[in-house]
Every structure is written in structure tokens, then in C-alpha cells.
Design an enzyme around this catalytic site. Sequence first.
Site, PDB file in Angstrom:
ATOM      1  N   ASN A  37       0.839  -1.198   0.000  1.00 34.97           N
ATOM      2  CA  ASN A  37       0.000   0.000   0.000  1.00 34.97           C
ATOM      3  C   ASN A  37       0.877   1.251   0.000  1.00 34.97           C
ATOM      4  O   ASN A  37       0.788   2.113   0.880  1.00 34.97           O
ATOM      5  CB  ASN A  37      -0.943  -0.001   1.204  1.00 34.97           C
ATOM      6  CG  ASN A  37      -2.198   0.811   0.954  1.00 34.97           C
ATOM      7  OD1 ASN A  37      -2.323   1.492  -0.071  1.00 34.97           O
ATOM      8  ND2 ASN A  37      -3.134   0.774   1.885  1.00 34.97           N
ATOM      9  N   HIS A  61      -8.275   3.689   8.778  1.00 35.89           N
ATOM     10  CA  HIS A  61      -8.804   2.406   8.316  1.00 35.89           C
ATOM     11  C   HIS A  61     -10.235   2.159   8.766  1.00 35.89           C
ATOM     12  O   HIS A  61     -10.997   1.508   8.046  1.00 35.89           O
ATOM     13  CB  HIS A  61      -7.907   1.261   8.787  1.00 35.89           C
ATOM     14  CG  HIS A  61      -6.758   0.974   7.871  1.00 35.89           C
ATOM     15  ND1 HIS A  61      -5.547   1.608   8.002  1.00 35.89           N
ATOM     16  CD2 HIS A  61      -6.646   0.143   6.807  1.00 35.89           C
ATOM     17  CE1 HIS A  61      -4.727   1.167   7.057  1.00 35.89           C
ATOM     18  NE2 HIS A  61      -5.364   0.276   6.314  1.00 35.89           N
TER      19      HIS A  61
END
Length: 503
Positions: free
Chosen positions: A344, A375
Site C-alpha cells: 500500500n 482504516h
Amino acid sequence: MATETTSCTGSSLLQPLSDMIDLPLDQVNFVVCQLFALLTACWFRLYLHPSKTSPFIRHVVATLLGFYLALFCFGWYALHFLVQSGLTYGIMIFTGVEHMHRYCFVVALGYLTLCQITRVYFFDYGMYSADFTGPLMVITQKITSLAFEIHDGLTKKEEHLKPTQKYLAIRKMPSLLEYLSYNCNFLGILAGPTCSYNDYTAFIEGTGYQHKHAESNGKENGKFKQRDPSPKRDVLVKLATCTLCLLIYLTFYRICPVERVIDDPFITSQPFYVRILYLYLSMLSLRPKYYFVWTLADAINNAAGFGFNGYHKDGTPRWDLISNLRILDIELATSFKSFLDNWNIQTALWLKRVCYERCSYHPTAATFLLSAIWHGVYPGYYLTFIMGIGVTLAARAVRHNVRQHFLGSSTHKLVYDVITWASTQIAICYTVVPFVVLAVGTSLKFYWSWYFGLHVICLLLVLALPVKRKSSREKLQEKRNHPAEGSDFSSTDSNCNQKQKTS
């Protein structure tokens, strides 16, 4: 049940296909829309090339197509993208640039968190659905990055900016169309990746190739090639990678689901070494899902002509400007930091630019905490990222005190690499189990089955192994000798530094 819960949030045209392949409708909508975006990206590059049309038309088309895909996948929940963007754009326009970046950061992240709370605790707790908060996470990255870049460009002198910040700094407030196009274009509306505003506008205006043309030996020749490099080869390779990753995930994850590591029969009947091996294999079979999504998103951007990053030494074009992962480097990582550097990537760069480099106190802990908040609100996320702080500090201590003793010969170095690879893979798997199972009870049950072993080991390493703080001179020397190692949390901005030199 999953199909019934999520089908009302988007188009149900693909319901027969969803039933046929036994996958939730929202996931089918997502994949079909990404494939549509891939085809549209090819058309966009060929028929709306900057040499054939104006940036205004390219912005309008990219934005409208993005909203269409969002509506198809998420129904009227896609309006959240407009609301969040509208609120933060108003802050940028009507608030002084001195504090605008802070207000945008709080509002964008707060709006995302509010949406995540309502989705998780009022609608579908624990559902792995392609819900609207996924794109909202990427838009939050773009909004906050843009706010900091505008702040740097309009309030700071160049000599006070780092090389990367100089390249990213924005000297003029974007128009509403440019802002919406950057946030919600069809190339990244569903799965990202995040990119810098300057790179995106260079792509739209057709100036993205100019500072990256090079001869086959990798040195600049001061001349621009007459034809744009073709992304065809890289797009085909990435699509082949997507296909392979999807097949691996669909085949092996059903055989080795991560959830089995918390089943009582499995815990009581299997020896500890078997449980370690199973944990590694289950995580290994889970990662291709993310490889598929991110590689497909990268291929879509490349197909549109976005992502060119110069040439390899053999003269072939590089299309990794906004790539989100390096699969081989992930699977062969010999340190926790190396794993994070290649996983990521664009999110790691966002965390580095808006938090790590700007935080005065405990930047590593602050960065992991921001990552947890971004998140979502599942407790498992916080357990994972809090553990990540400990693993990072322990790995840093080991590297500082142990690594130099294994550099005397290639054999010793190989032994060190094998040990650190195995340790890294176990640490990653152990750390991310709560990220997968989400709940506190199941997460603690897993850790109890391991007697909190890695927690204890990390604590002892941090307490027992000293890590001397480096002076500014030592940091500068290390950066010169090892430019690829950057910060403790994320990969370096070598692409930006290279662009800064060529611009």
C-alpha cells in the site's frame, strides 16, 4: 444475506451474474465497473488525448464518468463523496491558508470516521463488502494531501521546504472542477490509488512526460521524444498478474481461511509449529485479494496514460509512478519496515507526508495511530496498529544492535537474511490477525493461544537493546549512503526527488 444487505446501495443489474458465481452483488459491481473503467481509460487516452482536446474537457469527462461509476456501485451513498469534497473545498476557499490544512484534515477525517461508525455499528458489522467508505478513504487522503500541499505552496518559502515538499507544493488554488476531478475521477474513484495533485494535473494537461524522457542508458539527453510511450505492455502484464492473483485467492483462501486460527479444535489438536505454518499460509493466500484490487487499479491508470515514471536502463518505459505495491519485495521482505515500504505504497507516502514528517513528538506512534483511525472503527484495526508500533521499535533495535555482526561474509549475511525473513513473515501474520477477524474477543483469543509471545518478545527487545539517537550529521550521512531507506515508517519519495531535479 450479504447480497440483500448491499444490493440496495447500488445497481442490481448484475444480480443474475452474482447468483451464478456465488459472490456478493457489491463485489461483482465493483469488478465489472473496474473492467469498464479499464476500457474507458483506453478510449480516454486515444480519443481525448491532450493533443486533441482541452484540459477542461478531460476534467469534465473524467469527473462525470467517476460519478457514474460511483452511483452504479453505491447508489445514492455516492453523494457522500460530494458532501465531503464540498465541505472541505469551502474550508479551503473561505478559511485563511495559514490554518486551512488543519481544518481540512479534521473535517475530512471526521466525516470519514462518522460514515464508518454508522456503516459498521448500524448497518453491516463484520461484512467484507465493497461499501462506499472504501472510496471515501481514498478521497480523504487526496483532500488532506492537497490541503497540506496548498499550505506549503502559499505560506512557506522554498528554502523552508524539503525537496519532496517543493515538488508537491501548489502555488494556486484549484478550481472547483479541478478539485472534483482530482478527488472523483473515474480512474481512481473505486480503488485509488492516491496520487499527488501536481502529477494528476500534469496528466490531464499532457505535460507529464516532458521531464521523464531519457535515453536507454538512463541518462537525460535534453530532448523530448516525439511520441508518448505506450503503456500496452505494462497494462497486459498487470492484467495477467491480476488474473493469477484472483485465481490464487479464490482457490487457496477457501482452503486456508485465517479464521481457523481461532477455532478451538484447531488450537487444541495441532502442535505449535503446525499452527505457525498454517498462519503463514493463510495470510499468504489472503494477500492476493489486495494484489488483485491494487494491480487492476494501477493498470486502469496506466491504460489512460497516467503513471509514466521515466525509463529503465534498457530503454523500456516505467509505469510505476502511482503503483501501490511491489509483490516480490513484499513476499521476500527481511524487515517489518521493508514490508511496509512495499505494501500500500501510496497510503504509506500519504501517512509520511501528512503525519510522520510533520509530527514533533513520537512520529512513529502518531503515524500508526492515524493509520488505525483512517482504516476504520473496528477494534481489530487498533490492536493491529498498536502492535505494529511495538514490532517497528523492536525491529529497529535488533537492526541497530545485531545486523552489523553478520556483514563480515556473504554466508553470514545469507543466514541473517533467512532468519529475518522468517521473523518478518511471522511478525506480520501475528500482527494482522486482528485486522482480519476485527473483534476484540476473537483477537485476544488468538493472542492468548500464542501466550502473547510476540508482544513479550518485542517489549523485551525494546527494553534490552539500546538504540542511540542519531545526530543530524549521522542522519545526513546515512541518507547519502542509503538513499532508499528513508523514514522508519514508509518508503522514500525518490520519484519526487528525481522529478525535482529534472524540473
